[in-house]
Design a protein around this motif. Structure first.
Motif, PDB file in Angstrom:
ATOM      1  N   THR A  50       2.848  28.362  -9.339  1.00 27.25           N
ATOM      2  CA  THR A  50       3.824  27.771  -8.420  1.00 27.25           C
ATOM      3  C   THR A  50       4.189  26.355  -8.841  1.00 27.25           C
ATOM      4  O   THR A  50       5.352  25.959  -8.802  1.00 27.25           O
ATOM      5  N   ALA A  51       3.190  25.597  -9.257  1.00 28.19           N
ATOM      6  CA  ALA A  51       3.446  24.226  -9.706  1.00 28.19           C
ATOM      7  C   ALA A  51       4.362  24.220 -10.917  1.00 28.19           C
ATOM      8  O   ALA A  51       5.300  23.406 -11.001  1.00 28.19           O
ATOM      9  N   LEU A  52       4.110  25.097 -11.874  1.00 25.92           N
ATOM     10  CA  LEU A  52       4.958  25.166 -13.064  1.00 25.92           C
ATOM     11  C   LEU A  52       6.378  25.601 -12.707  1.00 25.92           C
ATOM     12  O   LEU A  52       7.352  25.069 -13.246  1.00 25.92           O
ATOM     13  N   ARG A  53       6.492  26.568 -11.796  1.00 22.96           N
ATOM     14  CA  ARG A  53       7.816  27.033 -11.387  1.00 22.96           C
ATOM     15  C   ARG A  53       8.598  25.918 -10.684  1.00 22.96           C
ATOM     16  O   ARG A  53       9.786  25.697 -10.959  1.00 22.96           O
ATOM     17  N   LYS A  54       7.929  25.189  -9.786  1.00 24.46           N
ATOM     18  CA  LYS A  54       8.594  24.092  -9.090  1.00 24.46           C
ATOM     19  C   LYS A  54       8.891  22.936 -10.047  1.00 24.46           C
ATOM     20  O   LYS A  54       9.914  22.253  -9.899  1.00 24.46           O
ATOM     21  N   GLY A  55       8.007  22.724 -11.015  1.00 19.79           N
ATOM     22  CA  GLY A  55       8.260  21.687 -12.005  1.00 19.79           C
ATOM     23  C   GLY A  55       9.499  21.984 -12.823  1.00 19.79           C
ATOM     24  O   GLY A  55      10.309  21.094 -13.114  1.00 19.79           O
ATOM     25  N   LEU A  56       9.664  23.255 -13.197  1.00 21.16           N
ATOM     26  CA  LEU A  56      10.851  23.653 -13.945  1.00 21.16           C
ATOM     27  C   LEU A  56      12.103  23.501 -13.086  1.00 21.16           C
ATOM     28  O   LEU A  56      13.157  23.081 -13.573  1.00 21.16           O
ATOM     29  N   ALA A  57      11.975  23.821 -11.789  1.00 17.54           N
ATOM     30  CA  ALA A  57      13.117  23.675 -10.882  1.00 17.54           C
ATOM     31  C   ALA A  57      13.514  22.205 -10.748  1.00 17.54           C
ATOM     32  O   ALA A  57      14.707  21.876 -10.733  1.00 17.54           O
ATOM     33  N   ASP A  58      12.535  21.322 -10.645  1.00 16.19           N
ATOM     34  CA  ASP A  58      12.839  19.890 -10.565  1.00 16.19           C
ATOM     35  C   ASP A  58      13.499  19.414 -11.850  1.00 16.19           C
ATOM     36  O   ASP A  58      14.456  18.632 -11.828  1.00 16.19           O
ATOM     37  N   PHE A  59      12.995  19.875 -12.972  1.00 16.16           N
ATOM     38  CA  PHE A  59      13.580  19.491 -14.255  1.00 16.16           C
ATOM     39  C   PHE A  59      15.036  19.923 -14.335  1.00 16.16           C
ATOM     40  O   PHE A  59      15.899  19.172 -14.794  1.00 16.16           O
ATOM     41  N   THR A  60      15.299  21.141 -13.893  1.00 15.17           N
ATOM     42  CA  THR A  60      16.674  21.646 -13.905  1.00 15.17           C
ATOM     43  C   THR A  60      17.567  20.818 -12.995  1.00 15.17           C
ATOM     44  O   THR A  60      18.706  20.498 -13.350  1.00 15.17           O
ATOM     45  N   ALA A  61      17.045  20.441 -11.816  1.00 14.64           N
ATOM     46  CA  ALA A  61      17.837  19.671 -10.862  1.00 14.64           C
ATOM     47  C   ALA A  61      18.124  18.262 -11.353  1.00 14.64           C
ATOM     48  O   ALA A  61      19.184  17.699 -11.089  1.00 14.64           O
TER      49      ALA A  61
END
Length: 287
Positions: A50-61
């Protein structure tokens, strides 16, 4: 009454007073009224994913902002590599690259703040993130960063010593000759094993003390002792998960160094944002 600029002495006095107040605030923030770390949660692999998925989402944003925030990281890496070649310190190139990752938590401070603001519904940019690292945050972060830089310096000293007692102390005559000595001689393999074993100890030490301490210092006025104790408590309660996280970071950073450290432009922000979310999973919010 109309406000005038005033004379240089007045301006200097006002500037000095403002700087003194900021320095005082930063110094006061090094400690904390909190004397015990908060309770930490049990983590599992779902939290890591979950942390990696949210980290990728933040990076994309934050893609454009993140690129700007960490642009200096690969530049410094390339500079260190060139320095190693130009100063005939080729044997220190790998220790420089490996040890450089010890400073990753420092480079990610702005990323933690951006993730913190985004989870509250804000839409921050890099300027707002850096502005938020005000005196009571920046002081403890910088002091803890100095500790990591000290560990980095000790690692470089240890790496130099290992080279001197194996393949050294004379510098190699060429890149190909050095690689041949490293991979085809007993002394070369001794250097590899000693270096990797020693590097593992340094990496584990940094992981344990910095995993949640930097995000915690940005999230709340905890003070350095409490933040570090909390990070140690997370590692103690979740040794398998923390070890797995360390392996993910090590492999990702190694891949990110190719080519010429430029892959870190993507790897570092994703890991930085993900570390914030892992902190959120491990340490409950303040009530």
């Amino acid at each position: 009454m109309t406000k005038t600029i005033g004379n240089p002495l007045t301006w200097l006095a006002g500037t000095t007073a403002s700087a003194s107040r900021s320095a005082s605030d930063a110094a006061d923030a090094l400690g904390s009224e909190i004397t015990t770390p908060p309770e930490v949660r049990q983590l599992d692999m779902d939290d890591v994913r979950t942390a990696l998925r949210k980290g990728l989402a933040d990076f994309t944003a934050f893609r454009s902002d993140v690129f700007f925030l960490i642009a200096i990281y690969p530049v410094i890496g390339i500079t260190l590599a060139l320095l190693a070649f130009n100063s005939a310190r080729l044997p220190m190139l790998f220790p420089l690259a490996a040890g450089f990752t010890l400073l990753g938590p420092v480079a990610a401070a702005g990323l933690y703040e951006m993730s913190r603001q985004r989870e509250t519904g804000q839409d921050p940019n890099w300027a707002e993130a850096l502005h938020a690292l005000r005196a009571h945050v920046l002081g403890p972060v910088l002091v803890l960063a100095l500790y990591l830089m000290g560990i980095f310096a000790i690692w470089m000293f240890a790496a130099t010593y290992i080279y001197n007692i194996t393949l050294g102390p004379l510098p190699p005559l060429s890149v190909t000759g050095f690689l041949s000595d490293v991979l085809t001689t007993t002394a070369g393999w001794q250097m590899i094993l000693l270096g990797m074993g020693t590097g593992f100890v340094f990496a584990a030490l940094v992981l344990v003390i910095s995993l949640v301490s930097f995000p915690m210092l940005i999230d709340r006025r905890a003070g350095i002792p409490v933040a570090v104790m909390t990070s140690v408590a997370v590692a103690r309660r979740n040794p398998r998960i923390v070890a797995t996280w360390g392996l993910i970071v090590a492999v990702s950073m190694t891949i990110g160094m190719l080519p010429a450290f430029l892959g870190l432009v993507i790897v570092l922000p994703v890991l930085g944002h993900a570390t914030w979310h892992l902190y959120r999973a491990a340490v409950p919010k303040e009530r």
